[in-house]
Write a protein that holds these residues in place. Sequence first.
Motif, PDB file in Angstrom:
ATOM      1  N   PHE A  62       0.842  -1.198   0.000  1.00  0.00           N
ATOM      2  CA  PHE A  62       0.000   0.000   0.000  1.00  0.00           C
ATOM      3  C   PHE A  62       0.876   1.246   0.000  1.00  0.00           C
ATOM      4  N   ALA A  63       1.935   1.239   0.838  1.00  0.00           N
ATOM      5  CA  ALA A  63       2.839   2.390   0.934  1.00  0.00           C
ATOM      6  C   ALA A  63       3.537   2.639  -0.406  1.00  0.00           C
ATOM      7  N   ILE A  64       3.976   1.559  -1.066  1.00  0.00           N
ATOM      8  CA  ILE A  64       4.689   1.732  -2.339  1.00  0.00           C
ATOM      9  C   ILE A  64       3.730   2.175  -3.448  1.00  0.00           C
ATOM     10  N   LEU A  65       2.477   1.685  -3.392  1.00  0.00           N
ATOM     11  CA  LEU A  65       1.473   2.155  -4.358  1.00  0.00           C
ATOM     12  C   LEU A  65       1.225   3.655  -4.195  1.00  0.00           C
ATOM     13  N   CYS A  66       1.167   4.129  -2.935  1.00  0.00           N
ATOM     14  CA  CYS A  66       0.990   5.566  -2.687  1.00  0.00           C
ATOM     15  C   CYS A  66       2.152   6.351  -3.290  1.00  0.00           C
ATOM     16  N   ARG A  67       3.368   5.861  -3.050  1.00  0.00           N
ATOM     17  CA  ARG A  67       4.583   6.473  -3.604  1.00  0.00           C
ATOM     18  C   ARG A  67       4.499   6.559  -5.140  1.00  0.00           C
ATOM     19  N   LEU A  68       4.127   5.437  -5.787  1.00  0.00           N
ATOM     20  CA  LEU A  68       4.036   5.396  -7.246  1.00  0.00           C
ATOM     21  C   LEU A  68       2.968   6.360  -7.760  1.00  0.00           C
ATOM     22  N   TRP A  69       1.836   6.423  -7.032  1.00  0.00           N
ATOM     23  CA  TRP A  69       0.738   7.304  -7.453  1.00  0.00           C
ATOM     24  C   TRP A  69       1.185   8.763  -7.406  1.00  0.00           C
ATOM     25  N   LEU A  70       1.904   9.136  -6.339  1.00  0.00           N
ATOM     26  CA  LEU A  70       2.408  10.512  -6.221  1.00  0.00           C
ATOM     27  C   LEU A  70       3.336  10.835  -7.392  1.00  0.00           C
ATOM     28  N   ASN A  71       4.211   9.887  -7.734  1.00  0.00           N
ATOM     29  CA  ASN A  71       5.124  10.076  -8.860  1.00  0.00           C
ATOM     30  C   ASN A  71       4.370  10.242 -10.174  1.00  0.00           C
ATOM     31  N   HIS A  72       3.393   9.361 -10.383  1.00  0.00           N
ATOM     32  CA  HIS A  72       2.562   9.424 -11.577  1.00  0.00           C
ATOM     33  C   HIS A  72       1.874  10.774 -11.668  1.00  0.00           C
ATOM     34  N   ASN A  73       1.407  11.241 -10.514  1.00  0.00           N
ATOM     35  CA  ASN A  73       0.732  12.523 -10.413  1.00  0.00           C
ATOM     36  C   ASN A  73       1.629  13.664 -10.878  1.00  0.00           C
ATOM     37  N   VAL A 149      10.848  13.212  -9.735  1.00  0.00           N
ATOM     38  CA  VAL A 149      10.258  11.954 -10.188  1.00  0.00           C
ATOM     39  C   VAL A 149      11.353  10.982 -10.612  1.00  0.00           C
ATOM     40  N   LEU A 150      12.330  11.487 -11.389  1.00  0.00           N
ATOM     41  CA  LEU A 150      13.432  10.637 -11.842  1.00  0.00           C
ATOM     42  C   LEU A 150      14.244  10.139 -10.648  1.00  0.00           C
TER      43      LEU A 150
ATOM     44  N   ARG B  10      -7.335  14.899  -8.832  1.00  0.00           N
ATOM     45  CA  ARG B  10      -6.838  13.521  -8.861  1.00  0.00           C
ATOM     46  C   ARG B  10      -6.955  12.864  -7.493  1.00  0.00           C
ATOM     47  N   ILE B  11      -6.766  13.629  -6.404  1.00  0.00           N
ATOM     48  CA  ILE B  11      -7.001  13.076  -5.058  1.00  0.00           C
ATOM     49  C   ILE B  11      -8.452  12.606  -4.974  1.00  0.00           C
ATOM     50  N   ASN B  12      -9.373  13.427  -5.507  1.00  0.00           N
ATOM     51  CA  ASN B  12     -10.781  13.038  -5.533  1.00  0.00           C
ATOM     52  C   ASN B  12     -11.002  11.757  -6.313  1.00  0.00           C
ATOM     53  N   ALA B  13     -10.398  11.655  -7.506  1.00  0.00           N
ATOM     54  CA  ALA B  13     -10.617  10.497  -8.368  1.00  0.00           C
ATOM     55  C   ALA B  13     -10.119   9.222  -7.680  1.00  0.00           C
ATOM     56  N   LEU B  14      -8.916   9.288  -7.097  1.00  0.00           N
ATOM     57  CA  LEU B  14      -8.370   8.121  -6.407  1.00  0.00           C
ATOM     58  C   LEU B  14      -9.234   7.749  -5.204  1.00  0.00           C
TER      59      LEU B  14
END
Lengths: 201, 201, 201, 201
Positions: A62-73, A149-150, B10-14
């Motif tokens: 879950f923590a790593i998914l949050c990290r990835l989502w922030l990066n994607h964002n 991000v990089l 995007r916070i809303n969408a997620l």
Amino acid sequence: MHHKSFLSSRINALSDGVFAIAMTLLVFNIQIPDLADIKLGENFQTNIHQQIPHVFSWLLSFAILCRLWLNHNHLMSNHESKSAGFTGLNFLLLGAVAFIPFPAGLLGEYPNQAWSIILLSITYAVAALAIAGMWCIAPNRSSVGAKRVLLVSMVMLLTSILACLLTVINPYWGLALWLVYVVGIAPLAYLMERYVFTGED
Amino acid sequence: MHHKSFLSSRINALSDGVFAIAMTLLVFNIQIPDLADIKLGENFQTNIHQQIPHVFSWLLSFAILCRLWLNHNHLMSNHESKSAGFTGLNFLLLGAVAFIPFPAGLLGEYPNQAWSIILLSITYAVAALAIAGMWCIAPNRSSVGAKRVLLVSMVMLLTSILACLLTVINPYWGLALWLVYVVGIAPLAYLMERYVFTGED
Amino acid sequence: MHHKSFLSSRINALSDGVFAIAMTLLVFNIQIPDLADIKLGENFQTNIHQQIPHVFSWLLSFAILCRLWLNHNHLMSNHESKSAGFTGLNFLLLGAVAFIPFPAGLLGEYPNQAWSIILLSITYAVAALAIAGMWCIAPNRSSVGAKRVLLVSMVMLLTSILACLLTVINPYWGLALWLVYVVGIAPLAYLMERYVFTGED
Amino acid sequence: MHHKSFLSSRINALSDGVFAIAMTLLVFNIQIPDLADIKLGENFQTNIHQQIPHVFSWLLSFAILCRLWLNHNHLMSNHESKSAGFTGLNFLLLGAVAFIPFPAGLLGEYPNQAWSIILLSITYAVAALAIAGMWCIAPNRSSVGAKRVLLVSMVMLLTSILACLLTVINPYWGLALWLVYVVGIAPLAYLMERYVFTGED
């Protein structure tokens, strides 16, 4: 131009959906103990305790998914159209994200097996590579947020490779590295976002 | 400014994705009785009756998810950018929401076990704390609607603590408190929204 | 006019949801090997190897879902209102997309059975027909991007029919055709999108 | 006014999520036949044939979910703020929608049991009542499209009640009524939307 921002908004919608589902479905790897298997009382608690590796695996993923989502964002933060290559690499990222529940479930079931952690690390490495590739193609890669991000995806890639190597020696060492990664980046990322990200806008 | 409202959307969408999936997946804790286990006729109905704790647990969790979603909605109601801390606490809230199907399934399977209700209460307490924390950081906390968010999350936190204490004495008392919470707040919230929330705009 | 673009945005939201869920749920066909069935060590790896048809089936279906989503994206790329017939055909497409996890799971379990590949091919044929039908009704079918949608869906339909015929002779030939389709179209589509799609805007 | 349309867009996002998940998860009631239970060859096909009630149940529920989504779409078609009562009834609708996979799975498993069809009919009746209630509260109920929403939900409510009564006599009659409902309304709705809904805008 209108059409282009539309494409961008749909990539967001699909990606948010895949992230949200992967985050929520992870919890289904934690199994409800079976009535037939337990004698009520202390055994009920024992059974709950046996789910601890699953809960740990859930928290980690879950923590790593949050990290990835922030990066994607951060990558998607400008409204311009995305190229076909960018969209293709986004599909690679979504594939890795959608795949996470399987290695996460494997890790919860077999936390002492090298294969579990290696498969999990490979999945995260693919996600990190996809994000690094998207960064190369993205038109806004010169901004401060995009440079982060990089950096973040390179750190994730290195952690994945190191975790694979450590796991060959001892599975718990690979697991410990991921734990350090998750616990260590949370306050660091908060501080970085506070001072770097707010300065960007 | 454009970038900031994008982040907010995007916070809303997620978040909407995670809420929608948690709401829908809850129903999969209600099991379809197995063909091999039942003799057709009256036993079919008996088997359906055995699913009543699951249905009750589903209704309870669905109602509380609706409550949390409404609160989240009020917190996100201005389009301004959210800080990294706010986003972090939002992830904590989403974690609690995504975790709900597990304690809800546990409660449906073992409604007479103290551990089921304590785990469910802890999950709701974490969600309430995350919302209270988001309220502290949010820039629009002085508005009438935002003040209600704090009130509602404090009531949920107190209910969680009280339910844990009552459960130690008798598991059914903790369950009864959550039932009172769900049934009691529905008309109250309707009246409050009618007179307080509409006055706000 | 405002109402019409709203309808279009909701068709997108529902479709993105269905695509995202189908993509993510596919991975749940890959089963975590059972503790009781394996003796630790080499057997653990054997068990993981047995999941290879499932992983292959997941990759195949994920790739085709990406293809379908891109096509859907091109069809929806103008903001005008969609007619009732268009919405109906969109439901047919969503039905095929939502159905994919079943034949994909069947293929993973029984890769040597003709029925698995025929059912999978029929599902993709229905999706391709729905997209071709949406193209006929869509008001923007004269644009370059829209013409590609018809081409791609016709290729998918022909592949489906050919895969069914090949499967009757030998199930692995049908499977191989789908593999060729997925591996062959990826670079082709990239080149086409690079030169045709960017020329369109 | 900005805040109000925002609330409306989030109700849409949550509702689209719940609809999309319910539509996609329905397919998981169709089980993949177990390797241990079948002898390859003709028995494989027999096993697939046994899944026909599940497929029928999936088609029926998918069609009715599409119907409900279209109705929900018409109700939400103006961008004005929705009242707390409207949001509450929307939660009731989402509850019914999220619950559908359970009675649909029950129907697929036990198509000859009265309880399956009665539970399914009650769920649809609750959804129809929620939509009728939302129509009463909605500010745009005088438009032509909105009047159709009431008509469609009343027809669904009457079908539910009639299906319950018929099921008491013979379960297959109740099922047949729902089949007639789904097959009968599709062309009718298309014609109505073509001539009534397009006249509205």
